[in-house]
Design a protein around this motif. Structure first.
Motif, PDB file in Angstrom:
ATOM      1  N   ASP A  35      27.620 -63.787 -49.724  1.00 58.58           N
ATOM      2  CA  ASP A  35      28.116 -63.163 -50.947  1.00 58.58           C
ATOM      3  C   ASP A  35      28.733 -61.802 -50.678  1.00 58.58           C
ATOM      4  O   ASP A  35      28.483 -61.162 -49.666  1.00 58.58           O
ATOM      5  N   LYS A  36      29.529 -61.375 -51.616  1.00 56.55           N
ATOM      6  CA  LYS A  36      30.290 -60.132 -51.477  1.00 56.55           C
ATOM      7  C   LYS A  36      29.371 -58.912 -51.352  1.00 56.55           C
ATOM      8  O   LYS A  36      29.627 -58.024 -50.537  1.00 56.55           O
ATOM      9  N   ALA A  37      28.308 -58.869 -52.135  1.00 56.85           N
ATOM     10  CA  ALA A  37      27.397 -57.723 -52.101  1.00 56.85           C
ATOM     11  C   ALA A  37      26.734 -57.597 -50.732  1.00 56.85           C
ATOM     12  O   ALA A  37      26.583 -56.493 -50.212  1.00 56.85           O
ATOM     13  N   GLU A  38      26.355 -58.717 -50.145  1.00 53.91           N
ATOM     14  CA  GLU A  38      25.727 -58.673 -48.819  1.00 53.91           C
ATOM     15  C   GLU A  38      26.727 -58.224 -47.758  1.00 53.91           C
ATOM     16  O   GLU A  38      26.372 -57.496 -46.833  1.00 53.91           O
ATOM     17  N   ARG A  39      27.968 -58.627 -47.880  1.00 57.04           N
ATOM     18  CA  ARG A  39      28.997 -58.167 -46.925  1.00 57.04           C
ATOM     19  C   ARG A  39      29.169 -56.659 -47.025  1.00 57.04           C
ATOM     20  O   ARG A  39      29.280 -55.974 -46.014  1.00 57.04           O
ATOM     21  N   LYS A  40      29.170 -56.155 -48.260  1.00 58.93           N
ATOM     22  CA  LYS A  40      29.294 -54.705 -48.444  1.00 58.93           C
ATOM     23  C   LYS A  40      28.115 -53.968 -47.811  1.00 58.93           C
ATOM     24  O   LYS A  40      28.293 -52.969 -47.118  1.00 58.93           O
ATOM     25  N   ARG A  41      26.908 -54.466 -48.074  1.00 65.32           N
ATOM     26  CA  ARG A  41      25.720 -53.833 -47.487  1.00 65.32           C
ATOM     27  C   ARG A  41      25.762 -53.882 -45.962  1.00 65.32           C
ATOM     28  O   ARG A  41      25.391 -52.924 -45.288  1.00 65.32           O
ATOM     29  N   SER A  42      26.246 -54.986 -45.437  1.00 68.65           N
ATOM     30  CA  SER A  42      26.346 -55.123 -43.990  1.00 68.65           C
ATOM     31  C   SER A  42      27.319 -54.105 -43.400  1.00 68.65           C
ATOM     32  O   SER A  42      27.044 -53.476 -42.379  1.00 68.65           O
ATOM     33  N   VAL A  43      28.458 -53.926 -44.062  1.00 74.56           N
ATOM     34  CA  VAL A  43      29.444 -52.940 -43.600  1.00 74.56           C
ATOM     35  C   VAL A  43      28.864 -51.533 -43.670  1.00 74.56           C
ATOM     36  O   VAL A  43      29.019 -50.734 -42.749  1.00 74.56           O
ATOM     37  N   MET A  44      28.127 -51.229 -44.745  1.00 74.29           N
ATOM     38  CA  MET A  44      27.560 -49.889 -44.885  1.00 74.29           C
ATOM     39  C   MET A  44      26.443 -49.644 -43.869  1.00 74.29           C
ATOM     40  O   MET A  44      26.294 -48.528 -43.373  1.00 74.29           O
ATOM     41  N   ARG A  45      25.677 -50.679 -43.542  1.00 68.35           N
ATOM     42  CA  ARG A  45      24.667 -50.519 -42.479  1.00 68.35           C
ATOM     43  C   ARG A  45      25.348 -50.228 -41.145  1.00 68.35           C
ATOM     44  O   ARG A  45      24.898 -49.371 -40.382  1.00 68.35           O
ATOM     45  N   HIS A  46      26.441 -50.948 -40.885  1.00 72.62           N
ATOM     46  CA  HIS A  46      27.192 -50.723 -39.646  1.00 72.62           C
ATOM     47  C   HIS A  46      27.741 -49.297 -39.617  1.00 72.62           C
ATOM     48  O   HIS A  46      27.655 -48.599 -38.605  1.00 72.62           O
ATOM     49  N   PHE A  47      28.302 -48.859 -40.731  1.00 70.89           N
ATOM     50  CA  PHE A  47      28.843 -47.498 -40.830  1.00 70.89           C
ATOM     51  C   PHE A  47      27.731 -46.472 -40.600  1.00 70.89           C
ATOM     52  O   PHE A  47      27.908 -45.505 -39.851  1.00 70.89           O
ATOM     53  N   SER A  48      26.554 -46.694 -41.183  1.00 72.30           N
ATOM     54  CA  SER A  48      25.428 -45.767 -40.998  1.00 72.30           C
ATOM     55  C   SER A  48      24.991 -45.700 -39.542  1.00 72.30           C
ATOM     56  O   SER A  48      24.694 -44.627 -39.022  1.00 72.30           O
ATOM     57  N   ARG A  49      24.955 -46.853 -38.880  1.00 75.07           N
ATOM     58  CA  ARG A  49      24.580 -46.858 -37.451  1.00 75.07           C
ATOM     59  C   ARG A  49      25.622 -46.114 -36.621  1.00 75.07           C
ATOM     60  O   ARG A  49      25.270 -45.396 -35.679  1.00 75.07           O
ATOM     61  N   LEU A  50      26.896 -46.281 -36.971  1.00 76.25           N
ATOM     62  CA  LEU A  50      27.947 -45.558 -36.244  1.00 76.25           C
ATOM     63  C   LEU A  50      27.812 -44.053 -36.437  1.00 76.25           C
ATOM     64  O   LEU A  50      27.979 -43.283 -35.487  1.00 76.25           O
ATOM     65  N   ILE A  51      27.514 -43.640 -37.649  1.00 69.87           N
ATOM     66  CA  ILE A  51      27.327 -42.213 -37.917  1.00 69.87           C
ATOM     67  C   ILE A  51      26.166 -41.674 -37.075  1.00 69.87           C
ATOM     68  O   ILE A  51      26.281 -40.622 -36.446  1.00 69.87           O
ATOM     69  N   GLU A  52      25.059 -42.397 -37.061  1.00 66.77           N
ATOM     70  CA  GLU A  52      23.904 -41.958 -36.276  1.00 66.77           C
ATOM     71  C   GLU A  52      24.239 -41.843 -34.792  1.00 66.77           C
ATOM     72  O   GLU A  52      23.726 -40.972 -34.106  1.00 66.77           O
ATOM     73  N   SER A  53      25.099 -42.698 -34.311  1.00 67.38           N
ATOM     74  CA  SER A  53      25.441 -42.698 -32.887  1.00 67.38           C
ATOM     75  C   SER A  53      26.487 -41.650 -32.526  1.00 67.38           C
ATOM     76  O   SER A  53      26.526 -41.192 -31.387  1.00 67.38           O
ATOM     77  N   HIS A  54      27.351 -41.286 -33.474  1.00 68.53           N
ATOM     78  CA  HIS A  54      28.525 -40.482 -33.110  1.00 68.53           C
ATOM     79  C   HIS A  54      28.740 -39.226 -33.953  1.00 68.53           C
ATOM     80  O   HIS A  54      29.808 -38.622 -33.849  1.00 68.53           O
ATOM     81  N   TYR A  55      27.790 -38.822 -34.787  1.00 65.01           N
ATOM     82  CA  TYR A  55      28.066 -37.699 -35.687  1.00 65.01           C
ATOM     83  C   TYR A  55      28.376 -36.410 -34.951  1.00 65.01           C
ATOM     84  O   TYR A  55      29.112 -35.561 -35.458  1.00 65.01           O
ATOM     85  N   ARG A  56      27.866 -36.246 -33.740  1.00 63.45           N
ATOM     86  CA  ARG A  56      28.118 -35.006 -32.990  1.00 63.45           C
ATOM     87  C   ARG A  56      29.488 -34.999 -32.322  1.00 63.45           C
ATOM     88  O   ARG A  56      29.923 -33.965 -31.817  1.00 63.45           O
ATOM     89  N   GLU A  57      30.177 -36.129 -32.314  1.00 67.45           N
ATOM     90  CA  GLU A  57      31.476 -36.225 -31.645  1.00 67.45           C
ATOM     91  C   GLU A  57      32.647 -35.856 -32.549  1.00 67.45           C
ATOM     92  O   GLU A  57      33.768 -35.715 -32.070  1.00 67.45           O
ATOM     93  N   HIS A  58      32.404 -35.751 -33.847  1.00 67.24           N
ATOM     94  CA  HIS A  58      33.447 -35.403 -34.819  1.00 67.24           C
ATOM     95  C   HIS A  58      34.641 -36.354 -34.728  1.00 67.24           C
ATOM     96  O   HIS A  58      35.798 -35.922 -34.712  1.00 67.24           O
ATOM     97  N   MET A  59      34.350 -37.659 -34.650  1.00 67.27           N
ATOM     98  CA  MET A  59      35.424 -38.656 -34.615  1.00 67.27           C
ATOM     99  C   MET A  59      36.156 -38.637 -35.946  1.00 67.27           C
ATOM    100  O   MET A  59      35.550 -38.416 -36.987  1.00 67.27           O
ATOM    101  N   PRO A  60      37.458 -38.904 -35.917  1.00 68.97           N
ATOM    102  CA  PRO A  60      38.195 -38.968 -37.184  1.00 68.97           C
ATOM    103  C   PRO A  60      37.710 -40.150 -38.023  1.00 68.97           C
ATOM    104  O   PRO A  60      37.270 -41.172 -37.495  1.00 68.97           O
ATOM    105  N   LEU A  61      37.830 -40.011 -39.320  1.00 68.73           N
ATOM    106  CA  LEU A  61      37.392 -41.057 -40.231  1.00 68.73           C
ATOM    107  C   LEU A  61      38.120 -42.374 -39.971  1.00 68.73           C
ATOM    108  O   LEU A  61      37.530 -43.452 -40.092  1.00 68.73           O
TER     109      LEU A  61
END
Length: 145
Positions: A35-61
């Motif tokens: 379902d669409k809601a689960e896909r959205k949650r999955s993308v946001m979990r992925h985004f959160s993991r990326l932030i946790e891994s790279h927040y100190r690198e100041h990667m562009p959005l």
């Protein structure tokens, strides 16, 4: 493996189980969300993991959006839906959390903390901190003690 110690067989079974779980995670494609809601949650979990891994690198959005497989506009839309702020706001909140945490629990100087968080200039870090926290890093540290 070669010696007959106590619980040798149990240890081998445990190690084999861990290896099989690891292999399964490496080679099975991620489950496609139905379902669409689960896909959205999955993308946001992925985004959160990326932030946790790279927040100190100041990667562009745009790099974050590329890594999650969305346009920057759509990523911003999802962040507003889930977090109530833009994707850049989510990144800045993570930086501020780490800055506050380090100011409170470490003895790093402002310059050291600035460098640790990936800022090229301590003065820019101080302006960034003041914009989001309403006070300078030095004043924040003084007020919490």
């Amino acid at each position: 493996y070669s010696e007959d110690h106590d619980a040798r067989e149990m240890m081998l079974h445990s190690l084999l189980g861990a290896l099989l779980v690891w292999l399964n995670r490496q080679y099975l494609p991620a489950r496609i969300a139905e379902d669409k809601a689960e896909r959205k949650r999955s993308v946001m979990r992925h985004f959160s993991r990326l932030i946790e891994s790279h927040y100190r690198e100041h990667m562009p959005l745009i790099e974050y959006s590329r890594l999650v497989g969305l346009s920057a506009t759509h990523l911003n839309y999802l962040c507003r839906e889930f977090y109530g702020c833009s994707a850049l706001g989510v990144l800045h909140q993570r930086l501020m959390l780490e800055a506050r945490r380090n100011l409170q629990y470490t003895s790093m100087t402002i310059a050291q903390l600035s460098d640790y968080l990936g800022f090229t200039d301590a003065a820019y870090f101080s302006r960034f901190f003041r914009r989001y926290n309403g006070e300078s890093p030095k004043a924040f540290r003084k007020n919490i003690k």
